[in-house]
Design a protein around this motif. Sequence first.
Motif, PDB file in Angstrom:
ATOM      1  N   GLU A   6      -1.173  -8.881  28.752  1.00 60.33           N
ATOM      2  CA  GLU A   6      -0.642  -9.538  29.945  1.00 60.33           C
ATOM      3  C   GLU A   6      -0.586 -11.055  29.811  1.00 60.33           C
ATOM      4  O   GLU A   6       0.135 -11.709  30.554  1.00 60.33           O
ATOM      5  N   LEU A   7      -1.326 -11.629  28.890  1.00 59.91           N
ATOM      6  CA  LEU A   7      -1.351 -13.087  28.752  1.00 59.91           C
ATOM      7  C   LEU A   7      -0.503 -13.594  27.597  1.00 59.91           C
ATOM      8  O   LEU A   7       0.160 -14.620  27.718  1.00 59.91           O
ATOM      9  N   LEU A  49      -7.579  -7.960  34.169  1.00 52.01           N
ATOM     10  CA  LEU A  49      -6.405  -8.034  33.303  1.00 52.01           C
ATOM     11  C   LEU A  49      -6.588  -7.118  32.106  1.00 52.01           C
ATOM     12  O   LEU A  49      -7.710  -6.790  31.724  1.00 52.01           O
ATOM     13  N   LEU A  69      -3.871 -20.420  31.581  1.00 45.69           N
ATOM     14  CA  LEU A  69      -2.624 -20.194  32.313  1.00 45.69           C
ATOM     15  C   LEU A  69      -1.850 -21.487  32.519  1.00 45.69           C
ATOM     16  O   LEU A  69      -0.621 -21.473  32.575  1.00 45.69           O
ATOM     17  N   LEU A  77       4.078 -14.356  29.885  1.00 40.91           N
ATOM     18  CA  LEU A  77       3.144 -13.768  30.838  1.00 40.91           C
ATOM     19  C   LEU A  77       3.746 -12.558  31.541  1.00 40.91           C
ATOM     20  O   LEU A  77       4.957 -12.471  31.739  1.00 40.91           O
ATOM     21  N   ALA A  81       0.366 -11.969  35.938  1.00 35.39           N
ATOM     22  CA  ALA A  81      -0.207 -13.212  35.428  1.00 35.39           C
ATOM     23  C   ALA A  81       0.623 -14.416  35.881  1.00 35.39           C
ATOM     24  O   ALA A  81       0.073 -15.489  36.152  1.00 35.39           O
ATOM     25  N   LYS A  85      -0.707 -17.565  38.005  1.00 40.32           N
ATOM     26  CA  LYS A  85      -0.518 -18.948  37.565  1.00 40.32           C
ATOM     27  C   LYS A  85       0.025 -19.807  38.708  1.00 40.32           C
ATOM     28  O   LYS A  85      -0.439 -20.930  38.936  1.00 40.32           O
TER      29      LYS A  85
END
Length: 95
Positions: A6-7, A49, A69, A77, A81, A85
């Motif tokens: 997810e990041l 996450l 983030l 992202l 996410a 952010k």
Amino acid sequence: MSRRCELTGKGALVGNNVSHANNKSKRRFLPNLNDVTLMSETLGRSVKLRISAHALRSVDHRGGLDAFLAKAKDDELSPRARDLKKEIAKAVAAN
């Protein structure tokens, strides 16, 4: 549930299993995903996450989820996410 971080956006790759006789068959290389709960200092709450082990090390290296983030690109992202952010950016601007 997709096998994507997810990041960082890291996902599955495709390659070959190669036998001793040089026979090739398709295989997938899956990322090392972990379900983690990270704390956001500016929001004052925790966030669950599904991220890769490499992303977890990057979050620690950059000094936490908020700092990670802030530097991350929006196209990498996940939608969750990305919303997080924006929420953090609003909280920072308010203070």
